[in-house]
Scaffold this active site. Structure first.
Site, PDB file in Angstrom:
ATOM      1  N   LYS A 103       0.797  -1.232   0.000  1.00  0.00           N
ATOM      2  CA  LYS A 103       0.000   0.000   0.000  1.00  0.00           C
ATOM      3  C   LYS A 103       0.834   1.288   0.000  1.00  0.00           C
ATOM      4  O   LYS A 103       0.434   2.288  -0.574  1.00  0.00           O
ATOM      5  CB  LYS A 103      -0.956   0.026   1.205  1.00  0.00           C
ATOM      6  CG  LYS A 103      -1.958  -1.105   1.258  1.00  0.00           C
ATOM      7  CD  LYS A 103      -3.006  -0.969   0.179  1.00  0.00           C
ATOM      8  CE  LYS A 103      -4.264  -1.794   0.421  1.00  0.00           C
ATOM      9  NZ  LYS A 103      -4.086  -3.191   0.730  1.00  0.00           N
ATOM     10  N   GLU A 125      -9.941   5.651   2.768  1.00  0.00           N
ATOM     11  CA  GLU A 125     -10.801   4.583   3.260  1.00  0.00           C
ATOM     12  C   GLU A 125      -9.885   3.417   3.585  1.00  0.00           C
ATOM     13  O   GLU A 125      -8.767   3.356   3.080  1.00  0.00           O
ATOM     14  CB  GLU A 125     -11.807   4.172   2.185  1.00  0.00           C
ATOM     15  CG  GLU A 125     -11.314   3.134   1.171  1.00  0.00           C
ATOM     16  CD  GLU A 125     -10.181   3.621   0.271  1.00  0.00           C
ATOM     17  OE1 GLU A 125     -10.057   4.845   0.111  1.00  0.00           O
ATOM     18  OE2 GLU A 125      -9.427   2.774  -0.248  1.00  0.00           O
ATOM     19  N   SER A 391       1.894  -9.864  -1.226  1.00  0.00           N
ATOM     20  CA  SER A 391       1.455  -8.467  -1.050  1.00  0.00           C
ATOM     21  C   SER A 391       1.603  -7.920   0.355  1.00  0.00           C
ATOM     22  O   SER A 391       1.771  -6.716   0.529  1.00  0.00           O
ATOM     23  CB  SER A 391       0.009  -8.329  -1.520  1.00  0.00           C
ATOM     24  OG  SER A 391      -0.842  -9.217  -0.817  1.00  0.00           O
TER      25      SER A 391
END
Ligand SMILES: *Cc1c(COP(=O)(O)O)cnc(C)c1O
Length: 409
Positions: A103, A125, A391
Site C-alpha cells: 500500500k 478509506e 502483497s
C-alpha cells in the site's frame, strides 16, 4: 448494461483532456462521478500527468521509496513451498515494505501529488487497515492531516491496525452503515471528499474508483512489476511462466502484472476471494459470480442482484471483501490477457499455514489466497516457474487466524 445502485452511479461525462490518459479501458473504467467532484478529478489527472514528466517529482518519489519505504523489496526463492507444489516458486516480498504491505507505494505517490496541489489534508478509506496505516504513515512523514474511514466490522477484526493509525496521528472514523466493511468506508470517504474538494485529497487505496484513480494507483504500484521482472531475469536469466497475485480492488495485482503485460508468454493470474465457496453465493469473486455494472464511479465487474443492487460480500480477509474489481482487471479479463480464479477462506487459511511452516513467512490472509491458488493448481504448474506477489505480512490477521484455527492448532 445493468447498473448497480450507489451514490455515484450518475454517468455524467468521461474526462480525458486532449493528450491526456484515456479514461476508458476496453469499455471499462470511465468516470461516473458527481458533478461536484468533476473539476477535482480533472485537476488530479492534469497534476498526475505533469508529475509523471517532472524529474523533480520522480526524484522525490524515488528517494522516499528507497530511503523511507525500503525499496527495492527482495525476490525470495521458496524451496520448501516449491518442493510441495512441484514448481519453481519465487516470492516478490512486498510484505517487507515499510508498514507491511504494498500500500505504501501508492500512498507516497498520492500524498506527494496532494502536496504538489497545495492540499493540507488527506482522506482515506480502509478495509483490512493496511491502506489506512500506509496513509497515516505517509501523512505523518509529509506533514498532512489524515482522516481514515473504516467499516466498524473491519475495525473489530483488524483491531491492531486501528491502534496503529491512531498512534500515527490519524483520526479514524468508524462507518456503521451497510455491512460495515470496505464498500461502506469508500461511500463515506467519497462523501467526505465531496464536502471538502478544495482542501482535501482523497487517497484511494486500490486501482478503483472514477478515472483517473485506477490509472494513478496502477502507475504508482507498477514499481513492483518493474523490479520483479528485472529480479527474475537476474536470478534465472529468464522470465516466469506465470505471475500470480490476489485481487481485492486489484492494486498489488495490476502493479506486478504491469511489468509483464508485453511478455505474451507470461501468464497473468488474479485470485479473488472465494469465501465460503463460489457456489454458495457467500464470496467476493466478481469474475465468477458478478457481471458488468457501475460502482464507486467506475464501470467494471461487480457483484449485484438481478435488480442491480450491490450484493454483500463474504471473505475471511477484509482486504478482498469488496463487491467490485478494478476496471483494468475487467479489461484484461475481456481481452483474455489475464485469467482470474478464486480461493476459498478454508484454502487461504491452509495456505497461510503452509507458508508459515515451510518458508517461515506469516503472509496476510489476502496474500494467502494467491498461495492457495498455486497449491490448488499444482498439477497445471508442474515444472514451471511461478512468481507470486507476496502483497503483505500477516501480523494484522493473527487474531482472525487463531480464532478460526483455534481448535486445530
Ligand atoms: C489491501 C491489500 C490487498 C488487496 O488490495 P489490492 O488493491 O487488490 O492489492 C491485498 N493484500 C494485502 C496485504 C493488502 O493489504
Amino acid at each position: 448494461m445493468r447498473q448497480a445502485r450507489s451514490n455515484f452511479q450518475v454517468p455524467t461525462r468521461f474526462p480525458g483532456p486532449a493528450g491526456g490518459a484515456s479514461s476508458l479501458l476496453g469499455g471499462f473504467g470511465g468516470c461516473f462521478a458527481p458533478e461536484t467532484l468533476m473539476q477535482n478529478l480533472l485537476d488530479l489527472e492534469t497534476s498526475w500527468l505533469e508529475a509523471r514528466e517532472d524529474p523533480e517529482f520522480q526524484l522525490e518519489l524515488d528517494l522516499l521509496l528507497t530511503t523511507y519505504a525500503g525499496r527495492a523489496t527482495p525476490l525470495s526463492d521458496a524451496p520448501r513451498l516449491s518442493e510441495l507444489v512441484g514448481a519453481e516458486v519465487l516470492l516478490k516480498r512486498e510484505d517487507l515494505l515499510h508498514t507491511g504491505a504494498h500500500k505504501l507505494n501508492n500512498t507516497i505517490g498520492q500524498c506527494l501529488l496532494a502536496k504538489r496541489a497545495g492540499k493540507t489534508r488527506i482522506i482515506a478509506e480502509t478495509g483490512a487497515g493496511q491502506h489506512g496505516v500506509a496513509s497515516a504513515t505517509t501523512a505523518a512523514r509529509l506533514g498532512l492531516e489524515c482522516v481514515v474511514y473504516m467499516g466498524a466490522r473491519d475495525a473489530a477484526r483488524q483491531a491492531p491496525n486501528v491502534s496503529r493509525m491512531k498512534l500515527l496521528g490519524a483520526r479514524v472514523e468508524l462507518v456503521e452503515s451497510g455491512a460495515q466493511t470496505l464498500k461502506d468506508a469508500v461511500d463515506e470517504a467519497m462523501r467526505a471528499w465531496v464536502e471538502d474538494p478544495d482542501g482535501s485529497h482523497y487517497v484511494l487505496g486500490s486501482a478503483l474508483g472514477p478515472h483517473p484513480f485506477p490509472r494513478i494507483v496502477a502507475d504508482f504500484q507498477s514499481v513492483i512489476g518493474r523490479e520483479a521482472r528485472a529480479q527474475v531475469k537476474e536470478r534465472t536469466g529468464g522470465r516466469p511462466d506465470a505471475v500470480v497475485a490476489c485481487v481485492g480492488g486489484g492494486s498489488n495485482a495490476i502493479g506486478i502484472f504491469r511489468g509483464f503485460l508485453d511478455d505474451e508468454d507470461v501468464e497473468l493470474v488474479g485470485v479473488e476471494a472465494g469465501g465460503q465457496g463460489v457456489e454458495t453465493g457467500a464470496h467476493a469473486a466478481r469474475f465468477s459470480g458478478g457481471s458488468p455494472g457501475v460502482l464507486h464511479g467506475t464501470h467494471t465487474y461487480l457483484l449485484q442482484d438481478g435488480g442491480g443492487q450491490v450484493r454483500e460480500t463474504t471473505s475471511v480477509s477484509a482486504g478482498l471483501d469488496y463487491p467490485a474489481v478494478g476496471p483494468e482487471h475487467a479489461a484484461l479479463h475481456a481481452l483474455g490477457r489475464a485469467r482470474y480464479g478464486a480461493a476459498s477462506d478454508e484454502a487461504a487459511l491452509a495456505a497461510f499455514q503452509v507458508l508459515a511452516k515451510r518458508e517461515g513467512i506469516l503472509p496476510a490472509l489476502e496474500t494467502s489466497h494467491a498461495v492457495a491458488w498455486i497449491m490448488e493448481n499444482a498439477e497445471e504448474l508442474r515444472g514451471k516457474r511461478v512468481l507470486v506477489n507476496l502483497s503483505g505480512r500477516g501480523d494484522k490477521d493473527l487474531d482472525t487466524v487463531l480464532r478460526v484455527l483455534g481448535e486445530r492448532l
